[in-house]
Design a protein around this motif. Structure first.
Motif, PDB file in Angstrom:
ATOM      1  N   LEU A  28      27.557  55.706  56.901  1.00 46.87           N
ATOM      2  CA  LEU A  28      26.132  56.133  56.187  1.00 46.87           C
ATOM      3  C   LEU A  28      25.144  54.982  56.317  1.00 46.87           C
ATOM      4  CD1 LEU A  28      25.244  58.071  53.982  1.00 46.87           C
ATOM      5  CD2 LEU A  28      26.072  56.361  52.278  1.00 46.87           C
ATOM      6  N   LEU A  29      25.444  53.572  56.474  1.00 44.22           N
ATOM      7  CA  LEU A  29      24.335  52.634  56.791  1.00 44.22           C
ATOM      8  C   LEU A  29      23.942  52.513  58.128  1.00 44.22           C
ATOM      9  CD1 LEU A  29      26.098  49.605  54.593  1.00 44.22           C
ATOM     10  CD2 LEU A  29      24.374  51.066  53.735  1.00 44.22           C
ATOM     11  N   VAL A  30      24.866  52.862  59.209  1.00 48.15           N
ATOM     12  CA  VAL A  30      24.167  53.071  60.358  1.00 48.15           C
ATOM     13  C   VAL A  30      23.135  54.066  60.571  1.00 48.15           C
ATOM     14  CG1 VAL A  30      24.600  53.870  62.867  1.00 48.15           C
ATOM     15  CG2 VAL A  30      26.159  52.140  61.622  1.00 48.15           C
ATOM     16  N   GLU A  31      23.420  55.316  59.798  1.00 47.16           N
ATOM     17  CA  GLU A  31      22.395  56.520  59.499  1.00 47.16           C
ATOM     18  C   GLU A  31      21.192  56.023  58.820  1.00 47.16           C
ATOM     19  OE1 GLU A  31      22.323  60.612  56.988  1.00 47.16           O
ATOM     20  OE2 GLU A  31      24.109  60.305  58.100  1.00 47.16           O
ATOM     21  N   ALA A  32      21.169  55.240  57.841  1.00 48.38           N
ATOM     22  CA  ALA A  32      20.225  54.762  57.109  1.00 48.38           C
ATOM     23  C   ALA A  32      19.436  53.749  57.962  1.00 48.38           C
ATOM     24  CB  ALA A  32      20.726  53.925  55.861  1.00 48.38           C
ATOM     25  N   GLY A  33      19.780  53.269  58.847  1.00 52.16           N
ATOM     26  CA  GLY A  33      18.852  52.581  59.716  1.00 52.16           C
ATOM     27  C   GLY A  33      18.637  50.882  59.196  1.00 52.16           C
ATOM     28  N   PRO A  34      17.540  50.286  59.567  1.00 48.13           N
ATOM     29  CA  PRO A  34      17.380  48.765  59.284  1.00 48.13           C
ATOM     30  C   PRO A  34      17.078  48.949  57.749  1.00 48.13           C
ATOM     31  CG  PRO A  34      16.266  49.211  61.474  1.00 48.13           C
ATOM     32  CD  PRO A  34      16.828  50.791  60.731  1.00 48.13           C
ATOM     33  N   GLY A  35      16.707  50.117  57.243  1.00 48.59           N
ATOM     34  CA  GLY A  35      16.105  50.024  55.715  1.00 48.59           C
ATOM     35  C   GLY A  35      17.362  49.733  54.841  1.00 48.59           C
ATOM     36  N   GLY A  36      18.531  50.148  55.140  1.00 43.14           N
ATOM     37  CA  GLY A  36      19.723  50.138  54.629  1.00 43.14           C
ATOM     38  C   GLY A  36      19.743  51.108  53.164  1.00 43.14           C
ATOM     39  N   ARG A  37      20.664  51.015  52.271  1.00 44.45           N
ATOM     40  CA  ARG A  37      20.422  51.938  51.166  1.00 44.45           C
ATOM     41  C   ARG A  37      21.053  50.934  49.902  1.00 44.45           C
ATOM     42  NH1 ARG A  37      22.666  57.814  51.575  1.00 44.45           N
ATOM     43  NH2 ARG A  37      21.423  58.373  53.440  1.00 44.45           N
ATOM     44  N   MET A  38      20.813  51.368  48.850  1.00 48.86           N
ATOM     45  CA  MET A  38      21.315  50.557  47.735  1.00 48.86           C
ATOM     46  C   MET A  38      22.636  50.971  47.209  1.00 48.86           C
ATOM     47  SD  MET A  38      18.579  48.975  46.911  1.00 48.86           S
ATOM     48  CE  MET A  38      18.518  48.179  45.376  1.00 48.86           C
ATOM     49  N   ALA A  39      23.237  49.928  46.840  1.00 46.55           N
ATOM     50  CA  ALA A  39      24.859  50.343  46.171  1.00 46.55           C
ATOM     51  C   ALA A  39      24.825  51.510  45.557  1.00 46.55           C
ATOM     52  CB  ALA A  39      25.300  49.144  45.526  1.00 46.55           C
ATOM     53  N   GLY A  40      24.048  51.725  44.492  1.00 43.54           N
ATOM     54  CA  GLY A  40      23.998  52.995  43.717  1.00 43.54           C
ATOM     55  C   GLY A  40      23.954  54.335  44.527  1.00 43.54           C
ATOM     56  N   ALA A  41      23.154  54.083  45.587  1.00 40.77           N
ATOM     57  CA  ALA A  41      22.835  55.315  46.498  1.00 40.77           C
ATOM     58  C   ALA A  41      24.151  55.610  47.309  1.00 40.77           C
ATOM     59  CB  ALA A  41      21.435  55.211  47.353  1.00 40.77           C
ATOM     60  N   ILE A  42      24.695  54.585  47.568  1.00 45.38           N
ATOM     61  CA  ILE A  42      25.868  54.781  48.517  1.00 45.38           C
ATOM     62  C   ILE A  42      26.883  55.305  47.653  1.00 45.38           C
ATOM     63  CG2 ILE A  42      27.815  53.432  49.683  1.00 45.38           C
ATOM     64  CD1 ILE A  42      25.602  51.397  50.396  1.00 45.38           C
ATOM     65  N   ALA A  43      27.319  54.889  46.352  1.00 45.77           N
ATOM     66  CA  ALA A  43      28.277  55.354  45.508  1.00 45.77           C
ATOM     67  C   ALA A  43      28.001  57.039  45.423  1.00 45.77           C
ATOM     68  CB  ALA A  43      28.189  54.524  44.259  1.00 45.77           C
TER      69      ALA A  43
ATOM     70  N   TYR B   3      22.472  47.228  50.751  1.00 45.09           N
ATOM     71  CA  TYR B   3      23.189  46.874  52.029  1.00 45.09           C
ATOM     72  C   TYR B   3      22.576  47.501  53.432  1.00 45.09           C
ATOM     73  CZ  TYR B   3      26.612  45.257  48.574  1.00 45.09           C
ATOM     74  OH  TYR B   3      27.251  44.512  47.768  1.00 45.09           O
ATOM     75  N   ARG B   4      22.967  46.723  54.279  1.00 40.97           N
ATOM     76  CA  ARG B   4      22.384  47.256  55.526  1.00 40.97           C
ATOM     77  C   ARG B   4      23.698  47.019  56.666  1.00 40.97           C
ATOM     78  NH1 ARG B   4      18.358  44.142  53.500  1.00 40.97           N
ATOM     79  NH2 ARG B   4      16.366  45.390  53.426  1.00 40.97           N
ATOM     80  N   ALA B   5      23.718  47.843  57.702  1.00 39.92           N
ATOM     81  CA  ALA B   5      24.577  47.784  58.853  1.00 39.92           C
ATOM     82  C   ALA B   5      24.249  46.596  59.590  1.00 39.92           C
ATOM     83  CB  ALA B   5      24.595  48.950  59.691  1.00 39.92           C
ATOM     84  N   ASP B   6      25.076  45.684  60.217  1.00 39.13           N
ATOM     85  CA  ASP B   6      24.662  44.713  61.159  1.00 39.13           C
ATOM     86  C   ASP B   6      24.888  45.344  62.543  1.00 39.13           C
ATOM     87  OD1 ASP B   6      24.397  42.598  62.975  1.00 39.13           O
ATOM     88  OD2 ASP B   6      25.249  41.267  61.466  1.00 39.13           O
ATOM     89  N   PHE B   7      23.513  45.723  62.945  1.00 41.07           N
ATOM     90  CA  PHE B   7      23.506  46.405  64.411  1.00 41.07           C
ATOM     91  C   PHE B   7      23.902  45.671  65.290  1.00 41.07           C
ATOM     92  CE2 PHE B   7      20.948  49.199  61.786  1.00 41.07           C
ATOM     93  CZ  PHE B   7      21.739  50.554  62.103  1.00 41.07           C
ATOM     94  N   ASN B   8      23.652  44.228  65.292  1.00 38.32           N
ATOM     95  CA  ASN B   8      24.044  43.407  66.471  1.00 38.32           C
ATOM     96  C   ASN B   8      25.781  43.332  66.458  1.00 38.32           C
ATOM     97  OD1 ASN B   8      21.594  42.682  67.258  1.00 38.32           O
ATOM     98  ND2 ASN B   8      21.475  40.806  65.803  1.00 38.32           N
ATOM     99  N   ALA B   9      26.321  43.120  65.384  1.00 42.99           N
ATOM    100  CA  ALA B   9      27.620  43.109  65.136  1.00 42.99           C
ATOM    101  C   ALA B   9      28.183  44.434  65.534  1.00 42.99           C
ATOM    102  CB  ALA B   9      28.190  42.818  63.633  1.00 42.99           C
ATOM    103  N   MET B  10      27.702  45.403  65.353  1.00 44.08           N
ATOM    104  CA  MET B  10      28.062  46.578  65.923  1.00 44.08           C
ATOM    105  C   MET B  10      27.920  46.990  67.523  1.00 44.08           C
ATOM    106  SD  MET B  10      26.706  50.496  65.102  1.00 44.08           S
ATOM    107  CE  MET B  10      25.456  50.583  65.991  1.00 44.08           C
ATOM    108  N   SER B  11      27.071  46.277  68.149  1.00 41.14           N
ATOM    109  CA  SER B  11      26.784  46.273  69.258  1.00 41.14           C
ATOM    110  C   SER B  11      27.927  45.301  70.030  1.00 41.14           C
ATOM    111  CB  SER B  11      25.546  46.054  69.805  1.00 41.14           C
ATOM    112  OG  SER B  11      24.501  46.795  69.490  1.00 41.14           O
ATOM    113  N   GLU B  12      28.030  44.450  69.454  1.00 40.25           N
ATOM    114  CA  GLU B  12      29.023  42.948  70.029  1.00 40.25           C
ATOM    115  C   GLU B  12      30.438  43.631  70.155  1.00 40.25           C
ATOM    116  OE1 GLU B  12      28.705  39.447  68.075  1.00 40.25           O
ATOM    117  OE2 GLU B  12      26.922  39.090  68.456  1.00 40.25           O
TER     118      GLU B  12
END
Length: 110
Positions: A24-39, A73-82
């Motif tokens: 979900l956070l990867v889909e959201a991109g660099p903008g991320g999502r608020m915890a409540g929206a994730i829930a 919260y945001r996905a760490d795209f660098n960590a994902m790539s690594e």
């Protein structure tokens, strides 16, 4: 990425709820999502979500930024790539052409 970091990341992603959060956070991109929206998106209770978010942060796959009383919260795209690079290191005996599926696959431009 070191082996222990890869193990921590894969362990964190090995749970269906954490995998869903990360996707979900990867889909959201660099903008991320608020915890409540994730829930709300995943129909996960707040306490359960907090536990899973903490595990993903600890594994280095996501980051959290305070915004007042809320956290984005945001996905760490660098960590994902690594992690992907770690998994595909020396793939197909080092053949970096179209005969090696990971080498010819498209990557995220985030």
């Amino acid at each position: 990425m070191e082996t222990n970091e890869a193990i921590a990341a894969l362990t964190a992603l090995g749970h269906s709820t954490r995998l869903a959060i990360f996707r979900l956070l990867v889909e959201a991109g660099p903008g991320g999502r608020m915890a409540g929206a994730i829930a709300q998106s995943l129909a996960v209770p707040g306490a359960t979500l907090s536990f899973h978010l903490k595990e993903l942060v600890h594994a280095g796959l996501i980051t959290g930024e305070s915004r007042g009383r809320n956290i984005c919260y945001r996905a760490d795209f660098n960590a994902m790539s690594e992690l992907v690079s770690y998994l595909t290191h020396n793939c197909c005996a080092g053949a970096m052409d179209d005969s090696c599926p990971p080498a010819s696959a498209t990557t995220c431009g985030c």
